[in-house]
Scaffold this active site. Sequence first.
Site, mmCIF file in Angstrom:
data_model
loop_
_atom_site.group_PDB
_atom_site.id
_atom_site.type_symbol
_atom_site.label_atom_id
_atom_site.label_comp_id
_atom_site.label_asym_id
_atom_site.label_seq_id
_atom_site.Cartn_x
_atom_site.Cartn_y
_atom_site.Cartn_z
ATOM 1 N N ASP A 38 -21.457 -43.041 1.910
ATOM 2 C CA ASP A 38 -20.714 -41.843 2.307
ATOM 3 C C ASP A 38 -19.263 -41.949 1.842
ATOM 4 O O ASP A 38 -18.515 -42.775 2.355
ATOM 5 C CB ASP A 38 -20.771 -41.698 3.832
ATOM 6 C CG ASP A 38 -20.398 -40.290 4.251
ATOM 7 O OD1 ASP A 38 -19.699 -39.609 3.468
ATOM 8 O OD2 ASP A 38 -20.808 -39.865 5.339
ATOM 9 N N ARG A 89 -21.892 -35.357 0.471
ATOM 10 C CA ARG A 89 -23.026 -35.758 -0.379
ATOM 11 C C ARG A 89 -24.028 -34.644 -0.652
ATOM 12 O O ARG A 89 -24.374 -34.382 -1.810
ATOM 13 C CB ARG A 89 -23.736 -36.969 0.255
ATOM 14 C CG ARG A 89 -22.874 -38.207 0.303
ATOM 15 C CD ARG A 89 -23.438 -39.270 1.231
ATOM 16 N NE ARG A 89 -23.419 -38.821 2.621
ATOM 17 C CZ ARG A 89 -23.952 -39.464 3.643
ATOM 18 N NH1 ARG A 89 -24.578 -40.618 3.416
ATOM 19 N NH2 ARG A 89 -23.879 -38.995 4.862
ATOM 20 N N CYS A 117 -27.309 -34.303 4.596
ATOM 21 C CA CYS A 117 -26.459 -35.450 4.936
ATOM 22 C C CYS A 117 -25.929 -35.217 6.349
ATOM 23 O O CYS A 117 -26.540 -34.452 7.120
ATOM 24 C CB CYS A 117 -25.353 -35.668 3.911
ATOM 25 S SG CYS A 117 -24.186 -34.302 3.722
HETATM 26 P P1 4NP Z 1 -21.285 -36.140 4.432
HETATM 27 O O1 4NP Z 1 -19.963 -36.953 4.812
HETATM 28 O O2 4NP Z 1 -22.314 -36.448 5.495
HETATM 29 O O3 4NP Z 1 -21.689 -36.702 3.091
HETATM 30 O O4 4NP Z 1 -20.901 -34.687 4.371
HETATM 31 C C1 4NP Z 1 -19.333 -36.878 6.065
HETATM 32 C C2 4NP Z 1 -18.543 -35.818 6.362
HETATM 33 C C3 4NP Z 1 -17.885 -35.772 7.596
HETATM 34 C C4 4NP Z 1 -18.038 -36.807 8.491
HETATM 35 C C5 4NP Z 1 -18.850 -37.877 8.192
HETATM 36 C C6 4NP Z 1 -19.506 -37.908 6.976
HETATM 37 N N1 4NP Z 1 -17.368 -36.765 9.743
HETATM 38 O O5 4NP Z 1 -17.431 -37.767 10.500
HETATM 39 O O6 4NP Z 1 -16.718 -35.753 10.061
#
Ligand code: 4NP
Length: 158
Positions: free
Chosen positions: A129, A19, A13
């Site tokens: 997300d 995720r 991800c």
């Molecule tokens: P992930 O979610 O890709 O599912 O781990 C996110 C975690 C952090 C961020 C964006 C999505 N961020 O912008 O820091």
Amino acid sequence: MNSNTNLKFLFVCLGNICRSPLGEGILRSKIKFSNLNWEVESCGTSNEHEGEPPHEGSIKVAKKYNIDISKQVSKPFKKEYINKFDYIYVMDESNYQNVAYICGQSFNDKKVDLLLNLLDDVKDKNVPDPWYSETDEAFNKVFLLIDKACDKIIKKFK
Ligand code: 4NP
């Protein structure tokens, strides 16, 4: 043991905190339950959260379903993973583009796919997300989607 031994799966991800840690935890639990010797890891295409544990919302929802993901540590996707892993499942289209970009010439579209392409009955192939809403409901929805897709992985490769 069947012929598909030692398969290596990678979930990807963006941050590797919401995720893909769920993908890693859920598939690992199903691998254990099915007595398979497959391996599974996860990572993010960004290094922004490198070294951090999963988001508390992901830890909480996994715990609700008896899966402990609290010891996982965020790490960034590396170019060499395209060779190290047999199948790479990404959570959304931007993750796919990022993986393709990082791999450059080594990208192999036979190994990389959107996780939700495994589910015929799901229209939107992007795992939403939960980082942006951070509600228990959002994390639960994501857990159930990933869980269903992981059942398909077990069926497909066992
Ligand atoms: P992930 O979610 O890709 O599912 O781990 C996110 C975690 C952090 C961020 C964006 C999505 N961020 O912008 O820091």
